[in-house]
Write a protein that holds these residues in place. Structure first.
Motif, PDB file in Angstrom:
ATOM      1  N   PRO A  51      27.142 -39.724 -23.578  1.00 40.64           N
ATOM      2  CA  PRO A  51      27.741 -38.712 -22.703  1.00 40.64           C
ATOM      3  C   PRO A  51      27.486 -37.276 -23.144  1.00 40.64           C
ATOM      4  O   PRO A  51      27.677 -36.345 -22.369  1.00 40.64           O
ATOM      5  CB  PRO A  51      29.245 -39.033 -22.769  1.00 40.64           C
ATOM      6  N   ASN A  52      27.034 -37.107 -24.399  1.00 41.53           N
ATOM      7  CA  ASN A  52      26.771 -35.768 -24.907  1.00 41.53           C
ATOM      8  C   ASN A  52      25.371 -35.270 -24.553  1.00 41.53           C
ATOM      9  O   ASN A  52      25.040 -34.104 -24.792  1.00 41.53           O
ATOM     10  CB  ASN A  52      26.954 -35.733 -26.424  1.00 41.53           C
ATOM     11  N   GLN A  53      24.554 -36.148 -23.997  1.00 44.22           N
ATOM     12  CA  GLN A  53      23.203 -35.779 -23.580  1.00 44.22           C
ATOM     13  C   GLN A  53      23.200 -35.490 -22.084  1.00 44.22           C
ATOM     14  O   GLN A  53      23.550 -36.358 -21.278  1.00 44.22           O
ATOM     15  CB  GLN A  53      22.213 -36.905 -23.895  1.00 44.22           C
ATOM     16  N   ALA A  54      22.794 -34.284 -21.719  1.00 47.78           N
ATOM     17  CA  ALA A  54      22.832 -33.873 -20.311  1.00 47.78           C
ATOM     18  C   ALA A  54      22.024 -34.788 -19.413  1.00 47.78           C
ATOM     19  O   ALA A  54      22.392 -35.046 -18.263  1.00 47.78           O
ATOM     20  CB  ALA A  54      22.333 -32.436 -20.179  1.00 47.78           C
ATOM     21  N   ASP A  55      20.905 -35.322 -19.933  1.00 48.60           N
ATOM     22  CA  ASP A  55      20.051 -36.160 -19.093  1.00 48.60           C
ATOM     23  C   ASP A  55      20.548 -37.602 -18.999  1.00 48.60           C
ATOM     24  O   ASP A  55      19.926 -38.438 -18.343  1.00 48.60           O
ATOM     25  CB  ASP A  55      18.607 -36.151 -19.602  1.00 48.60           C
ATOM     26  N   GLN A  56      21.689 -37.882 -19.653  1.00 51.64           N
ATOM     27  CA  GLN A  56      22.257 -39.232 -19.571  1.00 51.64           C
ATOM     28  C   GLN A  56      23.607 -39.255 -18.873  1.00 51.64           C
ATOM     29  O   GLN A  56      24.302 -40.275 -18.888  1.00 51.64           O
ATOM     30  CB  GLN A  56      22.375 -39.845 -20.973  1.00 51.64           C
ATOM     31  N   ILE A  57      23.977 -38.161 -18.226  1.00 51.15           N
ATOM     32  CA  ILE A  57      25.225 -38.134 -17.466  1.00 51.15           C
ATOM     33  C   ILE A  57      25.019 -38.893 -16.158  1.00 51.15           C
ATOM     34  O   ILE A  57      24.064 -38.637 -15.417  1.00 51.15           O
ATOM     35  CB  ILE A  57      25.667 -36.692 -17.177  1.00 51.15           C
ATOM     36  N   ARG A 140      25.631 -31.793  -7.445  1.00 52.46           N
ATOM     37  CA  ARG A 140      25.196 -33.110  -7.902  1.00 52.46           C
ATOM     38  C   ARG A 140      26.000 -34.232  -7.249  1.00 52.46           C
ATOM     39  O   ARG A 140      25.478 -35.307  -6.978  1.00 52.46           O
ATOM     40  CB  ARG A 140      25.312 -33.183  -9.422  1.00 52.46           C
ATOM     41  N   ALA A 141      27.269 -33.960  -7.001  1.00 54.72           N
ATOM     42  CA  ALA A 141      28.113 -34.961  -6.341  1.00 54.72           C
ATOM     43  C   ALA A 141      27.985 -34.901  -4.824  1.00 54.72           C
ATOM     44  O   ALA A 141      28.542 -35.737  -4.115  1.00 54.72           O
ATOM     45  CB  ALA A 141      29.569 -34.762  -6.741  1.00 54.72           C
ATOM     46  N   ARG A 163      31.725 -40.377 -12.130  1.00 54.54           N
ATOM     47  CA  ARG A 163      31.115 -39.676 -13.262  1.00 54.54           C
ATOM     48  C   ARG A 163      31.519 -40.397 -14.526  1.00 54.54           C
ATOM     49  O   ARG A 163      32.692 -40.762 -14.690  1.00 54.54           O
ATOM     50  CB  ARG A 163      31.571 -38.224 -13.314  1.00 54.54           C
ATOM     51  N   ASN A 164      30.561 -40.616 -15.426  1.00 57.70           N
ATOM     52  CA  ASN A 164      30.909 -41.324 -16.659  1.00 57.70           C
ATOM     53  C   ASN A 164      31.914 -40.518 -17.478  1.00 57.70           C
ATOM     54  O   ASN A 164      31.913 -39.283 -17.472  1.00 57.70           O
ATOM     55  CB  ASN A 164      29.673 -41.619 -17.500  1.00 57.70           C
ATOM     56  N   ASP A 165      32.808 -41.235 -18.155  1.00 56.49           N
ATOM     57  CA  ASP A 165      33.789 -40.579 -19.007  1.00 56.49           C
ATOM     58  C   ASP A 165      33.203 -40.357 -20.403  1.00 56.49           C
ATOM     59  O   ASP A 165      32.018 -40.626 -20.646  1.00 56.49           O
ATOM     60  CB  ASP A 165      35.099 -41.382 -19.052  1.00 56.49           C
ATOM     61  N   LYS A 166      34.029 -39.902 -21.322  1.00 55.77           N
ATOM     62  CA  LYS A 166      33.543 -39.580 -22.665  1.00 55.77           C
ATOM     63  C   LYS A 166      33.075 -40.806 -23.437  1.00 55.77           C
ATOM     64  O   LYS A 166      32.357 -40.693 -24.428  1.00 55.77           O
ATOM     65  CB  LYS A 166      34.649 -38.858 -23.452  1.00 55.77           C
ATOM     66  N   ILE A 195      24.484 -47.758  -9.432  1.00 52.81           N
ATOM     67  CA  ILE A 195      24.535 -47.279 -10.820  1.00 52.81           C
ATOM     68  C   ILE A 195      23.316 -47.776 -11.591  1.00 52.81           C
ATOM     69  O   ILE A 195      22.711 -47.043 -12.379  1.00 52.81           O
ATOM     70  CB  ILE A 195      25.828 -47.747 -11.516  1.00 52.81           C
ATOM     71  N   SER A 196      22.939 -49.018 -11.351  1.00 53.59           N
ATOM     72  CA  SER A 196      21.785 -49.593 -12.035  1.00 53.59           C
ATOM     73  C   SER A 196      20.515 -48.796 -11.757  1.00 53.59           C
ATOM     74  O   SER A 196      19.686 -48.573 -12.647  1.00 53.59           O
ATOM     75  CB  SER A 196      21.601 -51.052 -11.591  1.00 53.59           C
ATOM     76  N   ALA A 197      20.366 -48.350 -10.516  1.00 54.38           N
ATOM     77  CA  ALA A 197      19.176 -47.594 -10.120  1.00 54.38           C
ATOM     78  C   ALA A 197      19.147 -46.190 -10.725  1.00 54.38           C
ATOM     79  O   ALA A 197      18.108 -45.520 -10.690  1.00 54.38           O
ATOM     80  CB  ALA A 197      19.099 -47.502  -8.600  1.00 54.38           C
ATOM     81  N   MET A 198      20.278 -45.738 -11.293  1.00 57.32           N
ATOM     82  CA  MET A 198      20.360 -44.402 -11.876  1.00 57.32           C
ATOM     83  C   MET A 198      20.041 -44.398 -13.373  1.00 57.32           C
ATOM     84  O   MET A 198      20.240 -43.377 -14.037  1.00 57.32           O
ATOM     85  CB  MET A 198      21.763 -43.816 -11.653  1.00 57.32           C
ATOM     86  N   LYS A 199      19.530 -45.470 -13.898  1.00 56.23           N
ATOM     87  CA  LYS A 199      19.261 -45.555 -15.336  1.00 56.23           C
ATOM     88  C   LYS A 199      18.364 -44.404 -15.799  1.00 56.23           C
ATOM     89  O   LYS A 199      17.252 -44.228 -15.301  1.00 56.23           O
ATOM     90  CB  LYS A 199      18.590 -46.874 -15.676  1.00 56.23           C
ATOM     91  N   PRO A 200      18.835 -43.603 -16.738  1.00 56.31           N
ATOM     92  CA  PRO A 200      18.028 -42.492 -17.264  1.00 56.31           C
ATOM     93  C   PRO A 200      16.808 -43.020 -18.018  1.00 56.31           C
ATOM     94  O   PRO A 200      16.894 -44.033 -18.723  1.00 56.31           O
ATOM     95  CB  PRO A 200      18.986 -41.768 -18.210  1.00 56.31           C
ATOM     96  N   GLN A 201      15.695 -42.321 -17.904  1.00 57.85           N
ATOM     97  CA  GLN A 201      14.466 -42.748 -18.572  1.00 57.85           C
ATOM     98  C   GLN A 201      14.582 -42.676 -20.087  1.00 57.85           C
ATOM     99  O   GLN A 201      13.866 -43.380 -20.808  1.00 57.85           O
ATOM    100  CB  GLN A 201      13.298 -41.888 -18.101  1.00 57.85           C
TER     101      GLN A 201
END
Length: 225
Positions: A51-57, A140-141, A163-166, A195-201
Motif C-alpha cells: 500500500p505504500n507504493q503508488a503504483d500498487q494502490i 481515479r474513482a 480502495r485498498n486499506d493499509k 480486481i483481478s484484472a487490476m493486478k499491477p505489473q
C-alpha cells in the motif's frame, strides 16, 4: 471483546473450515440464521500489494450486475447544464457554494459525492471533512467527471467504490441476503474478476491471497480462487 450472541455462536458451528467454490460459499452464507433486517453482503479480498507504493494502490469503481440492494444518497457539485443533468439523473442534492458551506458545517448525510472538474476549486478545501469518510471526489474513482449525469445514474443503479486499506485489503458491499443466490454469485464474481484484472505489473508474487464473503451479522466463508 464483546460476548457473541446465541445466533452468532450457532452460525459459527456452520462455518466451513475449508475454502469453497463461490457458488457453494454463497449457499452456505444463506444458511446462516436470518435476522430481523436484510443484512448487507460483503466481499473481502486480501491482496499481495504494498500500500505504500503508488503504483500498487488498488482503487476504482464498478457497476455490479444486480446492484447492491440499497438506494445510495448522491450529492453533486455542478453548475449550468451539468447541474441540470445531475438533477434529471436523480441526484439527491446539487449545489455549489451553498452545498460546500453545508458540508463545512458538518453535514455528511450522503453516500457519494460527485463533482464536475470546474468545481474542484470549491470542493478541494472540503478534503478535511470528506477525505476521512471516503467521500472525497476523485478522478481515479470516476467521481470527478464532466458527465455527472451518467455517473449519478450509475451510482443509483448500484455502483460501488473501493480502495485498498493499509493492510492491502479491499472490501465492498455486493448485495443483500434477500438476493437470489445466483445474483449474489454474479455480483461477487464480477467484483473479484474486476480486481483481478487490476493486478499491477510491479507485483511478482501472489496477487490475490484470499477471498471471503460475509453478511452484517454472520461469520465469513472463505472462497476458493
Amino acid at each position: 471483546m464483546g460476548k457473541k450472541s446465541k445466533r452468532y455462536r450457532a452460525a459459527l458451528e456452520k462455518q466451513p473450515k475449508e475454502m469453497l467454490p463461490l457458488g457453494k460459499a454463497v449457499e452456505v452464507l444463506k444458511t446462516y440464521d436470518a435476522t430481523k433486517f436484510d443484512q448487507t453482503v460483503e466481499v473481502h479480498m486480501r491482496l499481495g500489494v504494498d500500500p505504500n507504493q503508488a503504483d500498487q494502490i488498488i482503487r476504482g469503481s464498478l457497476v455490479l450486475p444486480h446492484g447492491i440492494g440499497k438506494t445510495q444518497r448522491v450529492i453533486v457539485f455542478a453548475k449550468g447544464d451539468a447541474a441540470k443533468a445531475a438533477e434529471e439523473a436523480g441526484a439527491d442534492e446539487v449545489g455549489q457554494e451553498d452545498l460546500a458551506k453545508k458540508i463545512k458545517d458538518g453535514w455528511t448525510d450522503f453516500d457519494v459525492c460527485i463533482a464536475a472538474p470546474d468545481m474542484m476549486g470549491l470542493v478541494g478545501p472540503l478534503g478535511r471533512v470528506l477525505g476521512p469518510r471516503g467521500l472525497m471526489p476523485s478522478p481515479r474513482a470516476g467521481t470527478v467527471t464532466p458527465d455527472v449525469g451518467k455517473v449519478v445514474s450509475e451510482y443509483k443503479a448500484g455502483k460501488v467504490e473501493f480502495r485498498n486499506d493499509k493492510g492491502g485489503n479491499v472490501h465492498a458491499m455486493v448485495g443483500k441476503m434477500s438476493f437470489e443466490a445466483n445474483k449474489l454469485e454474479e455480483n461477487i464474481a464480477s467484483f473479484v474478476d474486476f480486481i483481478s484484472a487490476m493486478k499491477p505489473q510491479s507485483i511478482k508474487g501472489t496477487y490475490i491471497k484470499g477471498v471471503a464473503i460475509c453478511a452484517t451479522m454472520t461469520p465469513s466463508v472463505r472462497v476458493a480462487t
